[in-house]
Design a protein around this motif. Structure first.
Motif, PDB file in Angstrom:
ATOM      1  N   ARG A 226       0.830  -1.213   0.000  1.00  0.00           N
ATOM      2  CA  ARG A 226       0.000   0.000   0.000  1.00  0.00           C
ATOM      3  C   ARG A 226       0.861   1.258   0.000  1.00  0.00           C
ATOM      4  O   ARG A 226       0.579   2.226  -0.718  1.00  0.00           O
ATOM      5  N   ALA A 227       1.930   1.248   0.780  1.00  0.00           N
ATOM      6  CA  ALA A 227       2.802   2.424   0.852  1.00  0.00           C
ATOM      7  C   ALA A 227       3.470   2.698  -0.500  1.00  0.00           C
ATOM      8  O   ALA A 227       3.558   3.852  -0.934  1.00  0.00           O
ATOM      9  N   VAL A 228       3.935   1.648  -1.157  1.00  0.00           N
ATOM     10  CA  VAL A 228       4.570   1.829  -2.462  1.00  0.00           C
ATOM     11  C   VAL A 228       3.554   2.331  -3.484  1.00  0.00           C
ATOM     12  O   VAL A 228       3.847   3.240  -4.281  1.00  0.00           O
ATOM     13  N   CYS A 229       2.369   1.733  -3.493  1.00  0.00           N
ATOM     14  CA  CYS A 229       1.343   2.169  -4.440  1.00  0.00           C
ATOM     15  C   CYS A 229       0.967   3.625  -4.217  1.00  0.00           C
ATOM     16  O   CYS A 229       0.851   4.411  -5.184  1.00  0.00           O
ATOM     17  N   ASP A 230       0.796   4.012  -2.970  1.00  0.00           N
ATOM     18  CA  ASP A 230       0.441   5.402  -2.671  1.00  0.00           C
ATOM     19  C   ASP A 230       1.532   6.357  -3.150  1.00  0.00           C
ATOM     20  O   ASP A 230       1.244   7.400  -3.761  1.00  0.00           O
ATOM     21  N   LYS A 231       2.793   6.006  -2.875  1.00  0.00           N
ATOM     22  CA  LYS A 231       3.903   6.869  -3.277  1.00  0.00           C
ATOM     23  C   LYS A 231       4.044   6.917  -4.794  1.00  0.00           C
ATOM     24  O   LYS A 231       4.232   7.999  -5.384  1.00  0.00           O
ATOM     25  N   ALA A 232       3.934   5.760  -5.424  1.00  0.00           N
ATOM     26  CA  ALA A 232       4.055   5.720  -6.882  1.00  0.00           C
ATOM     27  C   ALA A 232       2.964   6.541  -7.547  1.00  0.00           C
ATOM     28  O   ALA A 232       3.219   7.315  -8.479  1.00  0.00           O
ATOM     29  N   HIS A 233       1.738   6.391  -7.081  1.00  0.00           N
ATOM     30  CA  HIS A 233       0.621   7.142  -7.666  1.00  0.00           C
ATOM     31  C   HIS A 233       0.798   8.642  -7.435  1.00  0.00           C
ATOM     32  O   HIS A 233       0.487   9.456  -8.313  1.00  0.00           O
ATOM     33  N   GLU A 234       1.310   8.998  -6.274  1.00  0.00           N
ATOM     34  CA  GLU A 234       1.567  10.415  -5.980  1.00  0.00           C
ATOM     35  C   GLU A 234       2.575  10.995  -6.972  1.00  0.00           C
ATOM     36  O   GLU A 234       2.459  12.166  -7.377  1.00  0.00           O
ATOM     37  N   LEU A 235       3.529  10.153  -7.405  1.00  0.00           N
ATOM     38  CA  LEU A 235       4.556  10.596  -8.345  1.00  0.00           C
ATOM     39  C   LEU A 235       4.141  10.429  -9.798  1.00  0.00           C
ATOM     40  O   LEU A 235       4.897  10.763 -10.711  1.00  0.00           O
ATOM     41  N   GLY A 236       2.954   9.883 -10.026  1.00  0.00           N
ATOM     42  CA  GLY A 236       2.450   9.744 -11.383  1.00  0.00           C
ATOM     43  C   GLY A 236       2.759   8.428 -12.065  1.00  0.00           C
ATOM     44  O   GLY A 236       2.612   8.311 -13.286  1.00  0.00           O
ATOM     45  N   PHE A 237       3.177   7.414 -11.301  1.00  0.00           N
ATOM     46  CA  PHE A 237       3.497   6.113 -11.866  1.00  0.00           C
ATOM     47  C   PHE A 237       2.376   5.108 -11.618  1.00  0.00           C
ATOM     48  O   PHE A 237       1.679   5.169 -10.597  1.00  0.00           O
ATOM     49  N   VAL A 238       2.213   4.178 -12.546  1.00  0.00           N
ATOM     50  CA  VAL A 238       1.370   3.024 -12.305  1.00  0.00           C
ATOM     51  C   VAL A 238       2.229   1.926 -11.699  1.00  0.00           C
ATOM     52  O   VAL A 238       3.458   1.927 -11.830  1.00  0.00           O
ATOM     53  N   VAL A 239       1.567   0.973 -11.036  1.00  0.00           N
ATOM     54  CA  VAL A 239       2.271  -0.109 -10.355  1.00  0.00           C
ATOM     55  C   VAL A 239       1.829  -1.447 -10.924  1.00  0.00           C
ATOM     56  O   VAL A 239       0.631  -1.770 -10.934  1.00  0.00           O
ATOM     57  N   ALA A 240       2.787  -2.225 -11.403  1.00  0.00           N
ATOM     58  CA  ALA A 240       2.548  -3.599 -11.858  1.00  0.00           C
ATOM     59  C   ALA A 240       3.088  -4.545 -10.794  1.00  0.00           C
ATOM     60  O   ALA A 240       4.113  -4.256 -10.165  1.00  0.00           O
ATOM     61  N   ALA A 241       2.414  -5.679 -10.601  1.00  0.00           N
ATOM     62  CA  ALA A 241       2.837  -6.576  -9.528  1.00  0.00           C
ATOM     63  C   ALA A 241       2.838  -8.030  -9.961  1.00  0.00           C
ATOM     64  O   ALA A 241       1.858  -8.527 -10.513  1.00  0.00           O
ATOM     65  N   HIS A 242       3.962  -8.699  -9.695  1.00  0.00           N
ATOM     66  CA  HIS A 242       4.063 -10.144  -9.857  1.00  0.00           C
ATOM     67  C   HIS A 242       3.219 -10.792  -8.762  1.00  0.00           C
ATOM     68  O   HIS A 242       3.472 -10.607  -7.570  1.00  0.00           O
ATOM     69  N   VAL A 243       2.194 -11.551  -9.177  1.00  0.00           N
ATOM     70  CA  VAL A 243       1.321 -12.240  -8.233  1.00  0.00           C
ATOM     71  C   VAL A 243       0.900 -13.581  -8.831  1.00  0.00           C
ATOM     72  O   VAL A 243       0.435 -13.627  -9.967  1.00  0.00           O
ATOM     73  N   GLU A 244       1.056 -14.664  -8.046  1.00  0.00           N
ATOM     74  CA  GLU A 244       0.695 -15.981  -8.555  1.00  0.00           C
ATOM     75  C   GLU A 244      -0.129 -16.796  -7.551  1.00  0.00           C
ATOM     76  O   GLU A 244      -0.038 -18.026  -7.512  1.00  0.00           O
ATOM     77  N   SER A 245      -0.937 -16.108  -6.741  1.00  0.00           N
ATOM     78  CA  SER A 245      -1.865 -16.802  -5.849  1.00  0.00           C
ATOM     79  C   SER A 245      -3.129 -15.981  -5.723  1.00  0.00           C
ATOM     80  O   SER A 245      -3.106 -14.748  -5.872  1.00  0.00           O
ATOM     81  N   THR A 246      -4.215 -16.643  -5.441  1.00  0.00           N
ATOM     82  CA  THR A 246      -5.498 -15.952  -5.298  1.00  0.00           C
ATOM     83  C   THR A 246      -5.447 -14.934  -4.173  1.00  0.00           C
ATOM     84  O   THR A 246      -5.910 -13.789  -4.320  1.00  0.00           O
ATOM     85  N   GLU A 247      -4.882 -15.330  -3.031  1.00  0.00           N
ATOM     86  CA  GLU A 247      -4.777 -14.405  -1.912  1.00  0.00           C
ATOM     87  C   GLU A 247      -3.891 -13.211  -2.270  1.00  0.00           C
ATOM     88  O   GLU A 247      -4.168 -12.071  -1.891  1.00  0.00           O
ATOM     89  N   GLY A 248      -2.830 -13.477  -3.024  1.00  0.00           N
ATOM     90  CA  GLY A 248      -1.957 -12.388  -3.442  1.00  0.00           C
ATOM     91  C   GLY A 248      -2.657 -11.407  -4.364  1.00  0.00           C
ATOM     92  O   GLY A 248      -2.472 -10.192  -4.251  1.00  0.00           O
TER      93      GLY A 248
END
Length: 439
Positions: A226-248
């Motif tokens: 959440r902290a990274v996403c908030d900071k990235a969005h504040e700076l104008g970046f989108v966030v992509a994430a490696h995820v390979e589980s339903t919970e993830g």
């Protein structure tokens, strides 16, 4: 580095590609027979039937009935990898430390990365989105190509991803952040390098799992995501994430991730979150397929890796099917750099999208061109053949709507208006012959 010639694009000439069967990138992907596409500099200025086209001042290039379509867009690339199969697992962190140890080894590695980018372009991929690389190499290749010092596709670069100690690709193509402040410092470092997006490694993967049924274990805690996403969005970046589980997937979407890379077996809650957050799924069938479907004597996978590879493969397929059924945007990438996945083989991902997910050939082509461009945020300049867009196009000898394998070898590549008449792609025949069994 020597300056790369830019031909007609640099000279401002008008070039008319005549006698073309045009597939323009739109969802219907209807064939526009006997059309002309006029390019001036790096932009398309006209798409019209031959009888209606203004060819005054044009240098003509006769396509003789070949198929002209938008350049492919690969949304999940690791430029540092060559796809070489591995007989046993290697220590990626130790290897990268060795590569980046001094100026000489870094220079050699950079030239290899630049060559892999050229290979992407010559295979028909005119835009790539990198999601984890060596140091700042990806932005450097992007900028060197823009300056005419080397050949490469358009690059949307993340440089190194953000992981955690013991997390996916930590210490190789991702920084291992021990704390939220360290993760945020990496976001700032990426910004200083001029990246286009931020990449997170939230879960483990097939090769991280030590037991059956445990791929995609959560590695990064929600408060860091959440902290990274908030900071990235504040700076104008989108966030992509490696995820390979339903919970993830669920946690990533709740914390603000913009794209799920890979995916997992969906739930109603997960699909609701995709739609509420307006996030998209980047489907990557290619890397799991060898672990799931190859005989272990070929893949050299352990029993655990094969079991988990199949689990991830089926989860990605299920996620993609659910997304298409429920109107969640789907992009295509092939996780190039993983074992068996070369820098010239993105066309296979379209074939797998058709075979395993059930997409039509026209929709697969649309996804790998205009849809990917739109989801990458460059739909106004790339992804389709229409006046005003940059001239990123490829020429296939036969109609890919009849057989997507027509994209295996492209006749010509046009990138930002520059024509590559004879693309150079050296293939690894042993890899090709094994993968061809699953087309």
């Amino acid at each position: 580095m020597a300056k790369i010639g830019t031909g007609a694009a640099a000279q401002g000439k008008r070039t008319a590609y005549i006698n073309a069967n045009v597939l323009d990138g739109t969802q219907g992907m209807d064939v526009l027979e006997n059309h002309v596409v006029v390019v001036e500099g790096r932009h398309i200025t006209d798409v019209a039937p031959l009888a209606d086209a203004d060819l005054s001042g044009c240098e003509t290039f006769d396509l003789k009935g070949a198929y002209l379509l938008p350049g492919l867009i690969n949304m999940h690339v690791h430029l540092a990898g060559n796809g070489k199969p591995q007989k046993k697992q290697r220590d990626n962190e130790a290897l990268v430390k060795k590569i980046m140890a001094n100026g000489l080894t870094r220079a050699v590695a950079y030239r290899l990365v630049a060559e892999y980018a050229r290979l992407e372009l010559h295979s028909g991929v005119t835009t790539i989105r990198t999601v984890g690389g060596l140091g700042d190499f990806d932005t450097r290749v992007r900028d060197d190509a823009a300056a005419g010092r080397l050949e490469a596709p358009r690059i949307l670069a993340a440089n190194m991803g953000i992981s955690v100690p013991g997390g996916h690709m930590a210490g190789s193509v991702a920084i291992a952040a021990n704390s939220i402040p360290e993760a945020l410092a990496q976001v700032e470092a990426a910004k200083a390098q001029g990246v286009d997006l931020i990449k997170l490694m939230i879960t483990g993967g097939v090769l991280d799992a030590k037991e059956k049924g445990t791929p995609g274990e959560l590695k990064m805690k929600p408060d860091m995501v959440r902290a990274v996403c908030d900071k990235a969005h504040e700076l104008g970046f989108v966030v992509a994430a490696h995820v390979e589980s339903t919970e993830g997937v669920r946690m990533a979407l709740e914390c603000g991730v913009d794209s799920i890379e890979h995916g997992a077996a969906p739930t109603d809650e997960v699909m609701r979150l995709f739609k509420e957050r307006k996030s998209f799924l980047c489907t990557t069938l290619s890397p799991a397929l060898p672990y799931a479907l190859f005989d272990r004597s070929v893949s050299c996978a352990s029993e655990v890796e094969q079991f988990n590879g199949n689990m991830v493969f089926e989860g990605i397929i299920a996620n993609a099917k659910a997304a298409l059924e429920q109107g969640v945007p789907v992009a295509l990438g092939n996780d190039v750099g993983c074992p068996w996945i070369t820098q010239y083989d993105f066309w296979r991902e379209l074939c797998y999208f058709e075979k395993f997910v059930g997409a039509s050939r026209s929709f697969a082509l649309h996804t790998a061109t205009l849809r990917n461009a739109q989801l990458a945020g460059i739909g106004d300049i790339a992804g389709s053949i229409e006046a005003g867009k940059e001239a990123d196009m490829i020429v296939a000898a036969t109609n890919p709507l009849d057989d997507l394998r027509a994209l295996r070898t492209v006749k010509h590549v046009i990138h930002r208006g520059r024509l590559i008449v004879k693309p150079r792609v050296k293939r690894k025949t042993a890899i090709d012959s094994e993968l061809d069994k699953f087309l």
